[in-house]
Design a protein around this motif. Structure first.
Motif, PDB file in Angstrom:
ATOM      1  N   ALA A 324      21.862  -7.155  81.434  1.00  0.00           N
ATOM      2  CA  ALA A 324      21.684  -8.597  81.677  1.00  0.00           C
ATOM      3  C   ALA A 324      23.045  -9.296  81.636  1.00  0.00           C
ATOM      4  CB  ALA A 324      20.755  -9.196  80.633  1.00  0.00           C
ATOM      5  N   PRO A 325      23.224 -10.395  82.384  1.00  0.00           N
ATOM      6  CA  PRO A 325      24.540 -11.044  82.459  1.00  0.00           C
ATOM      7  C   PRO A 325      24.913 -11.891  81.245  1.00  0.00           C
ATOM      8  CG  PRO A 325      22.969 -12.192  83.871  1.00  0.00           C
ATOM      9  CD  PRO A 325      22.260 -10.994  83.331  1.00  0.00           C
ATOM     10  N   GLY A 355      30.616  -8.190  70.001  1.00  0.00           N
ATOM     11  CA  GLY A 355      30.874  -8.889  68.741  1.00  0.00           C
ATOM     12  C   GLY A 355      30.053  -8.413  67.560  1.00  0.00           C
ATOM     13  N   GLU A 356      29.417  -7.244  67.668  1.00  0.00           N
ATOM     14  CA  GLU A 356      28.653  -6.723  66.533  1.00  0.00           C
ATOM     15  C   GLU A 356      29.603  -6.053  65.541  1.00  0.00           C
ATOM     16  OE1 GLU A 356      24.368  -5.455  68.149  1.00  0.00           O
ATOM     17  OE2 GLU A 356      25.992  -4.376  69.131  1.00  0.00           O
ATOM     18  N   THR A 379      24.440  -6.289  77.415  1.00  0.00           N
ATOM     19  CA  THR A 379      25.242  -7.110  78.334  1.00  0.00           C
ATOM     20  C   THR A 379      26.431  -6.282  78.815  1.00  0.00           C
ATOM     21  OG1 THR A 379      26.475  -7.943  76.439  1.00  0.00           O
ATOM     22  CG2 THR A 379      24.591  -9.261  77.168  1.00  0.00           C
ATOM     23  N   HIS A 380      27.534  -6.957  79.141  1.00  0.00           N
ATOM     24  CA  HIS A 380      28.756  -6.282  79.595  1.00  0.00           C
ATOM     25  C   HIS A 380      29.268  -5.258  78.573  1.00  0.00           C
ATOM     26  CE1 HIS A 380      28.512  -9.880  82.053  1.00  0.00           C
ATOM     27  NE2 HIS A 380      29.345  -9.331  82.904  1.00  0.00           N
ATOM     28  N   SER A 381      28.817  -5.363  77.336  1.00  0.00           N
ATOM     29  CA  SER A 381      29.238  -4.405  76.304  1.00  0.00           C
ATOM     30  C   SER A 381      28.841  -2.976  76.680  1.00  0.00           C
ATOM     31  CB  SER A 381      28.619  -4.781  74.954  1.00  0.00           C
ATOM     32  OG  SER A 381      27.211  -4.829  75.062  1.00  0.00           O
ATOM     33  N   VAL A 387      30.202   3.856  75.065  1.00  0.00           N
ATOM     34  CA  VAL A 387      28.746   3.871  75.267  1.00  0.00           C
ATOM     35  C   VAL A 387      28.390   5.103  76.097  1.00  0.00           C
ATOM     36  CG1 VAL A 387      26.739   2.633  76.140  1.00  0.00           C
ATOM     37  CG2 VAL A 387      28.660   1.351  75.188  1.00  0.00           C
ATOM     38  N   LEU A 388      27.764   6.101  75.442  1.00  0.00           N
ATOM     39  CA  LEU A 388      27.402   7.358  76.106  1.00  0.00           C
ATOM     40  C   LEU A 388      25.909   7.603  75.938  1.00  0.00           C
ATOM     41  CD1 LEU A 388      30.375   9.490  74.728  1.00  0.00           C
ATOM     42  CD2 LEU A 388      30.208   8.471  77.004  1.00  0.00           C
TER      43      LEU A 388
END
Length: 689
Positions: A324-325, A355-356, A379-381, A387-388
């Protein structure tokens, strides 16, 4: 002219030396084809005036020569240049500016063509006429390139003009190419006959050197069709390339989890939703990866549709990711999925945002990597290298036009050639769908859940503000809630944000002191946004003052009033998206568009359209007609090809025909050639044979 000749360098053209070559190449013109497809931006009718009798007020174009010139001194000096026509009529050419320059320029006996409005003052005169001196042998012989005909005007730059490459310079170069060669056809004969198209060689001659305005339109239509046809071939090529890589992960044809969810839903799915699920699952039976676009107007239920599809993958231990954006939209999707699936603990739903804290993020990444988490929302994260996934087989991209091509490819590359389900709540006109997503299977959800009422939309000016506030007060006392939206435009972000925060101050202290008024905007940190939205959902905040951050993804059924300030600053599609924040239950809802007393004609057209229609598809067509595709989608991320002559508004019918013909008549060879053509032209869709 063969394909090889078309791709010949322009340095072989007479008169193109090193300097001209350098400046042409700097402006993207390397070959004969580049030059021939530098289409005129407009045309001037410079046909010679045929009437022997001259009349005051006529716009004339005349051939003749200079007989004398002299400066008349007075309060304001002026230059009088005596011009004699071929019919022996004298006309004075009068110059008030650049007197000394023109005095040197207009020498006796020089032949030229002049154009302008004929006036009478002690004889016929034209003040500051347009003029062209006859300098070529061809022109001396009466073969005029620059006058005595309809002449094309070309797009130019200061650097081009400095090297003599104004419209006149372009005409000379293009004329030389067309004089010495014949351009071969690159469209199938059956298409030319079927669509009544001008042949390519003639079309190049007529678009650059037309004899009448009908020829201009016929040649423009030919090249617009050609551009759209080859673009459709390119989309077919993209499809063929994608189909070469076979599917690795297969969703189950029957999902027990989906069946359980359907039984437990507190509402019935619409016919469109059920058809969309069926169609997408049919596409997922193929041995090539799915690539589909799910379009649904605001409030049509795309998230639950996507979830039902996702469960067919998850039941087969295949991971699904939903991108999601914005954080607000990602969190909304996560909460929706969790609400429906929370009683199925095996599902493993994960929310990944920016930001987590490091520990929490590391734990999530570990669960995603080893396959414990089956459904990941983020999101973009999600684009970050750490991220695998274990077995990612379905990527759902919401509001997908807000992501660039590279970002979409990034998320795909994390899976095992995953299926792609793109979603958008912004109804996109069919023309743009065929252009942007012609290689995707399009699925529409048009009907809304039963019981939803059309949103009553009204446009008010400042004199109605007090009445609007009184209506809001009345509905809130009845237990409803309200959004008040302020624009946030990049160019004036700081000013707009101040406007939003100042308004919050005024509304909470002076206008609605008896209610709780919250503030939400994109510059706030994640926890702040979450806190405000949570309070609004629980009706602890009755009025939410916000920006377009609520455009998508916010679902508060009890909020039934939306007030948009400075509504004339928004496009139709954006206003329709904002309007979709209300009308999410069976309670009557209202959208109030507020503007100042004076708005532009375009704004008036947009606001009138919204008050008359709740149909997002109908409104998207209207928006396209008013604003054009680039502005409608946002030029930066639109992914629109750089068509040189085709226009997605006026050439809608041609695009439909080009798509139909590409599917029906193109051969495998033609599609394979697109790889060479696309690479050569760097995706700018200028096609050789």
């Amino acid at each position: 002219m063969s394909e090889t000749q078309l791709l010949e360098s322009i340095n072989s053209i007479k008169g193109v030396g090193p300097k001209k070559l350098e400046v042409l190449q700097a402006n993207g013109i390397f070959t004969y084809l580049d030059l021939l497809t530098t289409y005129p931006r407009r045309y001037l009718d410079r046909n010679f005036t045929k009437d022997i009798i001259l009349k005051q007020g006529d716009i004339v174009t005349l051939l003749g020569s200079i007989v004398d010139s002299y400066i008349v001194h007075g309060k304001k000096s002026r230059l009088i240049v005596g011009f004699r026509t071929l019919n022996n009529e004298r006309i004075n050419l009068v110059f008030f500016r650049g007197v000394n320059f023109f005095h040197k320029l207009f020498k006796v006996e020089r032949k030229l063509v002049i154009s302008g409005k004929l006036e009478y003052f002690k004889g016929y005169q034209i003040v500051h006429p347009e003029y062209e001196f006859l300098t070529d042998e061809k022109e001396e012989e009466g073969n005029f390139l620059h006058a005595g005909r309809i002449i094309p005007l070309y797009p130019s730059t200061e650097s081009l003009k400095e090297e003599g490459l104004d419209s006149r310079g372009f005409r000379k170069l293009i004329y030389e190419i067309l004089e010495k060669t014949q351009v071969v056809e690159n469209l199938p004969k059956k298409i030319i006959k079927l669509r009544n198209l001008m042949i390519r060689d003639l079309a190049f001659r007529k678009i650059h050197f037309p004899e009448n305005f009908e020829e201009i339109e016929l040649s423009r239509r030919r090249f617009a069709y050609e551009e759209l046809y080859y673009f459709q071939l390119l989309l077919l090529y993209k499809q063929k390339e994608r189909e070469k890589i076979k599917r690795l992960l297969w969703p189950l044809p029957y999902s027990q989890s989906a069946a359980t969810l359907l039984k437990s839903l507190p509402f019935q799915l619409t016919v469109d939703q059920l058809k969309a699920v069926e169609r997408i699952l049919d596409l997922a039976k193929k041995d090539v990866p799915l690539a589909a676009l799910l379009q649904g107007d605001v409030g049509s239920g795309k998230t639950i549709t996507a979830l039902l599809i996702a469960l067919h993958y998850i039941d087969n231990h295949i991971q699904v990711v939903m991108l999601a954006p914005t954080e607000i939209l990602a969190r909304q999707h996560y909460e929706t999925v969790y609400k429906f699936m929370g009683n199925m603990p095996f599902l493993g739903i994960e929310l990944l945002l920016g930001g987590e804290n490091k520990k929490a993020r590391a734990e999530k990444l570990s669960r995603i990597k080893n396959g414990e988490s089956s459904f990941v929302v983020g999101t973009h994260s999600l684009f970050q290298d750490d991220v695998l996934f274990s077995d990612l087989g379905l990527v759902i991209i919401d509001e997908q036009h807000k992501f660039g091509v590279d970002q979409r490819e990034n998320i795909r590359s994390k899976g095992k050639n995953p299926d792609i389900l793109a979603m958008t709540a912004t109804p996109i006109p069919r023309t743009l769908c065929l252009t942007l997503y012609g290689d995707l299977d399009l699925i529409n959800i048009k009907t809304k859940p039963e019981g939803r009422k059309p949103i009553d939309t009204r446009w008010y000016k400042e004199d109605r503000r007090t009445g609007v506030y009184n209506s809001i007060r009345k509905y809130i006392k009845e237990g409803r809630q309200c959004y008040i939206v302020y624009p946030l435009v990049e160019d004036s972000e700081k000013v707009d944000l101040e406007s939003c925060t100042n308004a919050h101050e005024t509304l909470s202290k002076e206008i609605f002191p008896e209610f709780s008024v919250g503030l939400l905007h994109g510059k706030m940190k994640g926890p702040e946004k979450e806190s405000v939205m949570s309070a609004f959902k629980q009706n602890k905040v009755q009025i939410l003052v916000t920006t377009t951050v609520v455009e998508v993804g916010v679902d508060v059924p009890n909020a039934t009033i939306l007030m948009v300030e400075h509504a004339d600053r928004f496009g139709i599609s954006q206003l329709h998206q904002l309007r979709g924040r209300v009308g999410r239950s069976d309670i009557a809802s209202y959208c109030i568009l507020m503007t100042s007393d004076f708005v532009s004609d375009d704004a008036r057209e947009r606001l009138d359209a919204l008050t008359k229609s709740n149909d997002g598809y109908e409104l998207s067509e209207k928006d396209l007609a008013i604003r054009g595709p680039g502005e409608l989608l946002g030029v930066k991320q639109s992914g629109l090809p750089e068509f040189k002559i085709a226009d997605l508004v006026s050439d809608r019918q041609l695009l439909e025909e080009a798509k139909e013909d590409a599917l029906k008549y193109s051969t495998g060879d033609e599609i394979e050639k697109m790889e060479i053509s696309a690479r050569f032209n760097e995706g700018k869709f200028l096609f050789a044979n």
